[in-house]
Design a protein around this motif. Structure first.
Motif, mmCIF file in Angstrom:
data_model
loop_
_atom_site.group_PDB
_atom_site.id
_atom_site.type_symbol
_atom_site.label_atom_id
_atom_site.label_comp_id
_atom_site.label_asym_id
_atom_site.label_seq_id
_atom_site.Cartn_x
_atom_site.Cartn_y
_atom_site.Cartn_z
ATOM 1 N N ASN A 260 -3.631 1.983 6.490
ATOM 2 C CA ASN A 260 -3.664 2.712 5.226
ATOM 3 C C ASN A 260 -4.500 3.985 5.314
ATOM 4 O OD1 ASN A 260 -3.136 -0.201 3.432
ATOM 5 N ND2 ASN A 260 -2.108 1.692 2.854
ATOM 6 N N ARG A 261 -5.543 3.978 6.139
ATOM 7 C CA ARG A 261 -6.306 5.214 6.315
ATOM 8 C C ARG A 261 -5.398 6.298 6.921
ATOM 9 N NH1 ARG A 261 -10.183 1.567 8.569
ATOM 10 N NH2 ARG A 261 -10.304 2.612 10.603
ATOM 11 N N GLY A 262 -4.610 5.906 7.897
ATOM 12 C CA GLY A 262 -3.669 6.862 8.468
ATOM 13 C C GLY A 262 -2.593 7.277 7.492
ATOM 14 N N THR A 263 -2.122 6.319 6.695
ATOM 15 C CA THR A 263 -1.074 6.614 5.715
ATOM 16 C C THR A 263 -1.554 7.587 4.655
ATOM 17 O OG1 THR A 263 -0.043 4.459 6.061
ATOM 18 C CG2 THR A 263 0.480 5.594 4.015
ATOM 19 N N LEU A 264 -2.813 7.474 4.245
ATOM 20 C CA LEU A 264 -3.339 8.387 3.234
ATOM 21 C C LEU A 264 -3.269 9.835 3.720
ATOM 22 C CD1 LEU A 264 -6.401 6.359 1.904
ATOM 23 C CD2 LEU A 264 -4.396 7.079 0.572
#
Length: 936
Positions: free
Chosen positions: A633-637
Motif C-alpha cells: 500500500n505504501r507503493g500504491t499510494l
C-alpha cells in the motif's frame, strides 16, 4: 408587316414542352427502377462463401485421434512426415478441410480418405493459403456418425523461424556446433509442422513417432513406448498414446541433451533436460526440486490428480517466449529454467520458480480444461499468472510473494489499461491477427489481478471449491468463462453468500476495458465519506470511442481501514454500477486520522482522496510509524498519486509530496513501485536539462541513505533483504551517486585487467556492467562485446542490456546493426537490442529511426509473436513527448497501414504520445518549481 406575309398560329404549351415532359418522366421512372434494383440487390444475400473461405474451420468433421510420424534430419534440416487422422462426421459433407501451412503435400502419394464401408474418393485437393487450409474434395458426401481416416503425406523443413518445428543450436565444450529440433505451436503454428485441425476446441488423442538419427534422443508429451531401427543410422521412437488435448499442446523434439530425473510423492516422473555440460554443472537441480514439489502442491490445491505419467522440462538455446506449457513436455528458454547455484541470485531464483509454477498451473488451466476459442485465452493465462504465486509461496513461504503481486502484475498493466486503445480481457477474435495480438499484458496481468480480487471477496476456501468443481466437470473438454462464474456462484451461495452473482460482478471486469477510480471524499464532522466511481483514463482529454453496454461502470469491492484499525481485517463495502454516489460510515475514523482504501491493492482500481486525507497519509508516511501501512500500500499510494496527477485529477505537488518519505523506507516493494511511478517523469522529461538537472539530485538524495546503509558487502538474509540491497545499489548508480559509480567502474576495470569477473557478485553484475559502460568509453564497450560473443547464455542475458547503456550514439547504432546478424546475436534476442537502446535517454531517436529503416526485417521475422513486436514498439516510443514525435509516428503509420501484431501497440503509442505532450504542457513548470523548492 406587308400584306404579302403569311399569318402563322402561336404554338401551344404541349407543343413547346410535351416531349421534354415525357423524357423527364421516363428518366424519373428509370432512376426509380435502378434504385429498386440496387436496394433489392444489396438486401438480397450474396452467394454463400465456400467453407474454406471462412476463417474458422467448419464443424462438419471432428478429429478423434492422430497418428503423427515425423522424420527430422538435423544434417539437412529436411522434414518428412505422415499423419493419419481419425475423424467422425458430424454433418454430411463433401469436403475435408483442415489446416496446413508452409508444407508441401506429397503429390506422388496424395491425400486419401478411408472408411469402414463404401468410401468416397478424393477427386481433387488444393491449398488455400488465405486461411492456411488444405481442402480435399470428395466424390460424394461422408455419412453422419461414421468414422474415417484421413491420410496425408507431407514434406517441409525444420524451420529457422522460431515456431512450428524449428531448429536451434549451441556450441558444446569441444567447440562443435550441435543442432536440435523442437516444436512451438501456440497459438496457430501446429499447422506449420503437420496438417491438423488447428483450433483449441478440436481436441483429440495423439500417438507420435519421431524418426531421427541414432546419435540423438527424441522427446514428446508421453513416455517412450518402443524404439526400432529404420536402417542407415535412423531410429524410430514411438511414444505412448497421449490423452485428449488440442493441437497446440502437442510437442516433440530431437536433441543430444542430458537429463536429471526424480519422481514425485504421487508417482509422477519429472525430468530436466538441457545441454550436457549444464546438467553436469548442476544447473537443473533447482528446477527439478521446484517442479517436483509444485506439481504435487497443485494436485492437492485443485483436488484433481495430474493425469500423465511424466513431465519433462527442457531448456532451449533459442525460444521465442519465456516458456510453453506443452502437456508433459514443457519448453523453456534456457535462461528461464536453469539456475546456477554457484552464482546465487534471489531475483533469478524467484524468476525460475515462478515460471515453472506458471507452466505447471497450465497443466490444469489450459491443458485439462481448455478455452473454447481464443477469445477466452485469459482463462488460461490469467489463471496461470495468478495461481503461480500460490505455487511460488509454497516453494518459498519466507519470500511473502503476495506482497509482490501489485508490483509484479497490477501496477504496469494499469497504465496500459488506462488508455482508450486498451481492450477487455475477453474480446472477440475473428482473424489470425486477432489471435496473435490477444497474447498481451491485459490477459496475463489484468487477468491475474481480477482473479486475485475475486478470491479476495469470495474467500479462499470457496474459490478453491469452485475451481475443483469447474475442473472436474470440464476435464478433457473446453469451457467458457460463464461456466466458471456459475461454479463460483454456486460455491459462494453454498458458503453463505446468498446474494452474490459472480457473473454479474465479473462481467463488468472482463467484457469492458479499463477500470475505475474510486474517489473518497470524507465528511470529517460526521465520520462518513461519499464515494463515487468513474472510468479512469490517464489522459483526461482522450475520448472513448468504443462503447460499453455496461457504461464503463463496475461492481467494486471497496476495502478500507482507518488509521486506528490498521491491524484489523479490512472493511468491505460494495459499490454497484448504478450507484452514482454512495455514503459510507467510516468505522473508527477520527477527524485527525487518515483512511486507507484498497488494502494490499487487492482490487483492480485506483483511489483518490480529498486533499485533507492525502495530507494525513503523507504526514503518517513521514512519521516514525510509517510501516503501519502495508508495504504494497505504501507503493500504491505513490503510484496512484502520480497516475492521478497524470490524469489531471490530483495536483502534481501532492504526488511529489508522497515521495519524500522514501528517504526512510528500506523495503524494496514500495521503492520499486515508486520508481516505476516516478519513472514516467524520467521518461517524458528526462532529456530536458532544466528538469533533469533538478530531478537527478532529488532522487539521489532519496536513495542515498538506503544505499549507504546496505553498502556493497553482500547481505545474508531473506529474499527481500537481498533484493532490497540490489535495488538500492542500482538506483544509487542510476542517479549518479559518486561512490556507487566509482565502485562499479572499478569492479569493471578489474575485470578488464584480469579477464576474471569472479569478484563481481552475480546479483550485482547487471548494475556494474551498465554503470561502467554508461560512464566509460569504447574500451569498456568493446570489452563487454567480446565477452558477450563467447559468454554462456546466462551471462549474455546480463550483457545484452548493459551494452545498450553506452552514451555514444555511433556505438548504439553499430550495436543495433549487429543485432540483425544471428551469427552474432541469437535471433530471439535481436529485438531486445533495439528495445534497450530505446530505453536509453540518448537512444530514443536512434532506436526509432532504426526501427523505421528496418521495419521489414522485424515484421518478417517477428510479426507472429505479439510480445516481441509489442515490446519493441512500446520501448522505442515510450519517450515520445513532442509534436515532432507525434508527427513522425503518424507519418510512419500512414505509410505502413499493416502493422500486424504491433497494431494495438502503435495505437497506444499514438495515444501515449498525445498524453505526454499534454502532460508536459500542463506540468513542466510546476514540477520545476517544486523541485527547486525541495532542494532549496
Amino acid at each position: 408587316m406587308s400584306g404579302s406575309e403569311k399569318d402563322e398560329k402561336a404554338p401551344s404549351t404541349w407543343d413547346k414542352y410535351g416531349v421534354k415532359i415525357v423524357l423527364a418522366i421516363c428518366v424519373v421512372l428509370l432512376c426509380i427502377g435502378l434504385i429498386v434494383v440496387i436496394v433489392f440487390e444489396t438486401q438480397r444475400p450474396g452467394p454463400e462463401p465456400k467453407p474454406w473461405q471462412k476463417f474458422r474451420l467448419p464443424d462438419t468433421l471432428i478429429p478423434v485421434h492422430y497418428d503423427v510420424e515425423v522424420r527430422g534430419d538435423l544434417s539437412t534440416f529436411a522434414l518428412t512426415g505422415r499423419v493419419d487422422i481419425s475423424v467422425r462426421c458430424a454433418t454430411p459433407t463433401k469436403y475435408v478441410i483442415l489446416h496446413s501451412s508452409e508444407q508441401e503435400i506429397d503429390r506422388s502419394s496424395p491425400p486419401t480418405v478411408q472408411g469402414s464401408g463404401d468410401t468416397p474418393s478424393v477427386t481433387s485437393w488444393f491449398l488455400y493459403p488465405e486461411n492456411e487450409f488444405l481442402v480435399l474434395e470428395l466424390s460424394e458426401s461422408l455419412r453422419e456418425g461414421a468414422v474415417y481416416t484421413v491420410t496425408i503425406n507431407f514434406r517441409g523443413t525444420i524451420r529457422t523461424v522460431l515456431n512450428g518445428f524449428y531448429r536451434s543450436s549451441y556450441v558444446n565444450e569441444q567447440g562443435q556446433r550441435r543442432y536440435l529440433g523442437i516444436t512451438d505451436f501456440q497459438p496457430q503454428d501446429a499447422r506449420k509442422a503437420y496438417p491438423c485441425f488447428d483450433e483449441p476446441s478440436f481436441k483429440a488423442t495423439f500417438t507420435v513417432t519421431v524418426v531421427h538419427q541414432q546419435e540423438y534422443t527424441a522427446l514428446s508429451n508421453m513416455p517412450l513406448e518402443s524404439s526400432e531401427s529404420r536402417g542407415g543410422g535412423w531410429v524410430a521412437d514411438r511414444f505412448q498414446k497421449m490423452i485428449r488435448m488440442p493441437t497446440y499442446l502437442l510437442a516433440f523434439g530431437i536433441c543430444d541433451f542430458d537429463s536429471i530425473n526424480a519422481t514425485t510423492s504421487t508417482g509422477i516422473a519429472t525430468g530436466i533436460w538441457a545441454r550436457p555440460e549444464y546438467i553436469a554443472a548442476g544447473m537443473g537441480d533447482f528446477a527439478l526440486d521446484v517442479a517436483n514439489r509444485v506439481v504435487v502442491y497443485f494436485e492437492d490445491y485443485f483436488g484433481v490428480p495430474f493425469p500423465l505419467p511424466k513431465i519433462d522440462h527442457i531448456a532451449l538455446p533459442d525460444f521465442n517466449s519465456g516458456a510453453m506449457e506443452n502437456w508433459g513436455l514443457i519448453t523453456y528458454r534456457e535462461t528461464r529454467l536453469l539456475y546456477d547455484t554457484n552464482s546465487p541470485s534471489a531475483t533469478v531464483r524467484k524468476a525460475t520458480a515462478r515460471i515453472i509454477a506458471h507452466e505447471l498451473a497450465h497443466m490444469w488451466f489450459g491443458n485439462l480444461v481448455t478455452m473454447a476459442w481464443w477469445d477466452g485465452t485469459w482463462l488460461n493465462e490469467g489463471f496461470a499468472s495468478y495461481i503461480q504465486y500460490k505455487g511460488l509461496d509454497f516453494v518459498d513461504p519466507a519470500m511473502n510473494v503476495m506482497e509482490h503481486f501489485a508490483y509484479d502484475r497490477s501496477q504496469a498493466v494499469m497504465v496500459d489499461d488506462a488508455l482508450t486503445s486498451s481492450n477487455p480481457v475477453y474480446r472477440p477474435v475473428n482473424t489470425a491477427e486477432d489471435v496473435t495480438q490477444i497474447f498481451g499484458s491485459i490477459i496475463y496481468s489484468k487477468g491475474a489481478s481480477i482473479l486475485r480480487m475475486l478470491e479476495n471477496f469470495i474467500g479462499e476456501d470457496t474459490f478453491k471449491k469452485a475451481l475443483k468443481n469447474y475442473l472436474s466437470k470440464n476435464a478433457y473438454g473446453n469451457a467458457v468463462q460463464d461456466q466458471l462464474w456459475a461454479e463460483l456462484t454456486t460455491a459462494a451461495r453454498e458458503d453463505g453468500q446468498t446474494d452474490l452473482d459472480v457473473k454479474a460482478v465479473m462481467d463488468t471486469w472482463t467484457i469492458q476495458m479499463g477500470y475505475p477510480v474510486v474517489t473518497m471524499t470524507r465528511d470529517y464532522t460526521r465520520g462518513t465519506a461519499e464515494v463515487t466511481q468513474r472510468h479512469f483514463l490517464v489522459d483526461s482529454a482522450s475520448v472513448v470511442t468504443v462503447t460499453s453496454e455496461l457504461g464503463y461502470r463496475w461492481y467494486i469491492p471497496l476495502t478500507y481501514l482507518t488509521q486506528a484499525n490498521l491491524a484489523n481485517t479490512p472493511v468491505l463495502t460494495w459499490m454497484a454500477p448504478n450507484e452514482g454516489t454512495k455514503t459510507i460510515t467510516l468505522q473508527g475514523a477520527a477527524a485527525s486520522q487518515f483512511v486507507l482504501a484498497n488494502i494490499n491493492h487487492a482490487g483492480f482500481y485506483r483511489v483518490n482522496y480529498d486533499p485533507t486525507n492525502w495530507q494525513l497519509l503523507a504526514n503518517h508516511l513521514n512519521s516514525d510509524t510509517f510501516q503501519d501501512i502495508p508495504a504494497d500500500n505504501r507503493g500504491t499510494l505513490v503510484d496512484d498519486a502520480f497516475n492521478l496527477a497524470r490524469a489531471g485529477m490530483l495536483d502534481l505537488t501532492t504526488a511529489m509530496s508522497m515521495t519524500q518519505y522514501l528517504v526512510k523506507d528500506r523495503h524494496f516493494i514500495p521503492w520499486s513501485m515508486a520508481l516505476r511511478a516516478t519513472g514516467y517523469i524520467e521518461t517524458v522529461v528526462g532529456s530536458v536539462p532544466e528538469i533533469s538537472n533538478l530531478w537527478q539530485p532529488y532522487m539521489r538524495q532519496l536513495i542515498t541513505p538506503f544505499y549507504e546503509e546496505v553498502g556493497w558487502t553482500l547481505l545474508p538474509g531473506d529474499y527481500n533483504t537481498e533484493v532490497g540491497q540490489v535495488m538500492a545499489i542500482s538506483t544509487a548508480c542510476e542517479y549518479g551517486n559518486s561512490g556507487c559509480v566509482n565502485n562499479a567502474t572499478m569492479m569493471f576495470d578489474q575485470w578488464i585487467n584480469t579477464n576474471n569477473n569472479s569478484h563481481i557478485p552475480e546479483r550485482l553484475e547487471s548494475t556494474v556492467y551498465c554503470t561502467a559502460i554508461q560512464h566509460g568509453g569504447s574500451r569498456e564497450w568493446d570489452f563487454a562485446w567480446q565477452q558477450y560473443l563467447t559468454a554462456e547464455a546466462s551471462e549474455q542475458t546480463l550483457l545484452l542490456p548493459a551494452l545498450g547503456c553506452t552514451q555514444d550514439t555511433d556505438t548504439l547504432n553499430t550495436y543495433m546493426e549487429r543485432s540483425k546478424d544471428d551469427s552474432l546475436i541469437r535471433r530471439q534476442n535481436a529485438p531486445l537490442v533495439v528495445r534497450y537502446v530505446g530505453r536509453n535517454s540518448v537512444g530514443k531517436s536512434l532506436a526509432w529511426n532504426f526501427l523505421r529503416d528496418n521495419w521489414d526485417f522485424y515484421f518478417e521475422n517477428y510479426d507472429g509473436t505479439s510480445f516481441t513486436m509489442t515490446g519493441v514498439v512500446e520501448d522505442v516510443t515510450r519517450q515520445f513527448s513532442t509534436q515532432e514525435d507525434l508527427d513522425q509516428l503518424e507519418t510512419f503509420l500512414a505509410a505502413h497501414p499493416n502493422q500486424g501484431t504491433a497494431t494495438q501497440a502503435f495505437s497506444q503509442a499514438v495515444e501515449g504520445t498525445r498524453a505526454n505532450i499534454r502532460w508536459r504542457r500542463d506540468n513542466e513548470a510546476e514540477l520545476r518549481t517544486w523541485l527547486t523548492q525541495a532542494q532549496g
